[in-house]
Write an enzyme that holds these catalytic residues in place. Structure first.
Site, PDB file in Angstrom:
ATOM      1  N   ARG A 102      -0.596  -4.646  -6.535  1.00 27.29           N
ATOM      2  CA  ARG A 102      -0.573  -6.135  -6.316  1.00 27.29           C
ATOM      3  C   ARG A 102       0.944  -6.738  -6.902  1.00 27.29           C
ATOM      4  O   ARG A 102       1.082  -6.014  -8.055  1.00 27.29           O
ATOM      5  CB  ARG A 102      -1.690  -6.776  -6.792  1.00 27.29           C
ATOM      6  N   HIS A 124       3.103  -8.004   1.536  1.00 25.22           N
ATOM      7  CA  HIS A 124       2.520  -8.929   2.275  1.00 25.22           C
ATOM      8  C   HIS A 124       1.524  -9.656   1.568  1.00 25.22           C
ATOM      9  O   HIS A 124       1.035  -9.190   0.434  1.00 25.22           O
ATOM     10  CB  HIS A 124       1.816  -8.243   3.665  1.00 25.22           C
ATOM     11  N   HIS A 152       0.728  -1.242   0.151  1.00 23.94           N
ATOM     12  CA  HIS A 152       0.093  -0.219  -0.162  1.00 23.94           C
ATOM     13  C   HIS A 152       0.917   1.221  -0.020  1.00 23.94           C
ATOM     14  O   HIS A 152       2.014   1.435   0.519  1.00 23.94           O
ATOM     15  CB  HIS A 152      -0.920  -0.032   1.284  1.00 23.94           C
TER      16      HIS A 152
END
Length: 397
Positions: A279, A260, A98
């Protein structure tokens, strides 16, 4: 106090049984991935104050100060700054990271200026906010979090005995940390066509062999990901990340730029009120490699597993370095516990049943899986119910 009516998001990776079991409902046979609690415009909770169900987002927008309190509005603006979820992973989520706040603002402004529809599948930035998050395990929870050190990643790859990984091993052993991790990830994500298929096939077979030799360990997790996403180069990227297995009550904090992936399990997740995701594999969705590489923080090391810190009032706090959200829990015994009402908060019952008694005389009982919104009225609320577990989501003022 408002009982919340919440939306379940049916993403394909969701567990079929975990959220229905929490809510005491029959499973539908379809994946149920996330139960959203809050005022995110994507799926705001609903409340009924006597005139029918209303969106919590609309109620807050009509009078932010009454709902959030003057201090929270002054610090965070006129909207609820966090989103609370129950997340239930039946299959792996994508490897992702993010952006920080400045990256999110710039990325959102750029896509807006280029006229990219906000619901376009190739859109990266749905809003202009960052998305730090915390996941707390309700049951055993497996995931990948942060980069291994280059040496540790090289050791893991070398142990698989897959010749296709030899160039990555050499790179990881001979470059400085940030450069090694960056080049390794870029190399993996640039694989396409026959080269990608051959590499993933070879590594998938290697992790299956390793998992058979040591069942139940980290190689079993990688083999599981390989089976769920056959042919996906995210399997190779996953080998760069730390494998983590949380026990109930343990948590992970994920700041900006930390790569993650959640693999399987159910947990309570809290995050800043954003839906920005870049992603990097284990997904059929859009992967923007240059933007991901720009956002990711290339630093190796073991992730910190958080365990709650208990204060004198019985509140078990998961400390994080931001103010937009604050997550804690109460494991109630015979003595009631009290929370103040200076900030907006959501209470979620995950075990037993809890009775909420506000200083204004109102009461509300939450069963397992139920939640409530408490506006910032300034009054306190007493929690009682021996054997109940209650998560409290609020902000730090």
């Amino acid at each position: 106090m408002d009982r919340l009516v919440n939306t379940v998001r049916p993403y394909a990776w969701g567990s079929v049984t975990a959220i229905p079991e929490l809510l005491g409902q029959e499973a539908t046979g379809e994946p149920q991935a996330e139960l959203w609690m809050g005022a995110h415009p994507g799926s705001p909770s609903r409340v009924d104050r006597g005139s029918g169900p209303r969106s919590l987002a609309e109620l807050i927008a009509e009078d932010p100060t009454a709902e959030l309190g003057a201090a929270a509005v002054a610090k965070f603006g006129p909207s609820l700054p966090f989103l609370l979820k129950v997340l239930a992973a039946g299959t792996p989520l994508s490897i992702q990271a993010h952006p920080d706040l400045e990256q999110a603002k710039a990325g959102f402004a750029d896509e807006e200026s280029r006229g990219v529809p906000v619901d376009a599948p190739h859109r990266n930035y749905k809003d202009a906010n960052h998305k730090p998050e915390l996941i707390c395990a309700l049951d055993e929870f497996e995931g990948l979090c942060g980069f291994r050190t280059p040496a540790a990643a090289a050791d893991l790859m070398e142990s698989l005995g897959a010749p296709v990984l030899a160039p990555l091993v050499e790179l990881l052993r001979n470059k400085p940390e940030a450069e090694a991790l960056s080049e390794a990830l870029a190399t993996i994500l640039s694989l396409t066509g026959a080269a990608a298929t051959a590499a993933v096939t070879e590594v998938a077979a290697a992790v299956e062999r390793a998992a058979a030799a040591a069942p139940g360990g980290e190689f079993s997790a990688y083999a599981y990901a390989a089976r769920e996403f056959p042919g996906d180069t995210g399997l190779l990227a996953a080998l760069l990340l730390n494998y983590v297995r949380l026990q109930p009550g343990e948590a992970l904090y994920l700041g900006a730029g930390v790569p993650h992936a959640y693999l399987r399990g159910i947990g309570v997740e809290i995050l800043a009120n954003s839906d920005n995701v870049l992603r990097g594999g284990l997904t059929p969705k859009h992967v923007d490699v240059p933007e991901l590489l720009r956002v990711v923080e290339f630093r190796g090391g073991q992730p910190d597993v958080l365990r709650p810190v208990t204060d004198g009032a019985g509140e078990q706090l998961y400390p994080v370095p931001i103010d937009e959200f604050r997550l804690s829990r109460f494991v109630l015994g015979p003595e009631p516990r009290r929370v103040d009402g200076d900030a907006p908060q959501i209470l979620l019952c995950t075990e037993g049943a809890v009775r909420l008694a506000h200083t204004d005389g109102s009461t509300l009982t939450l069963a397992r899986g139920e939640s409530a919104f408490l506006p910032a009225t300034g009054g306190g609320t007493e929690l009682s119910g021996p054997g109940a577990t209650v998560f409290r989501a609020t902000v730090t003022l």
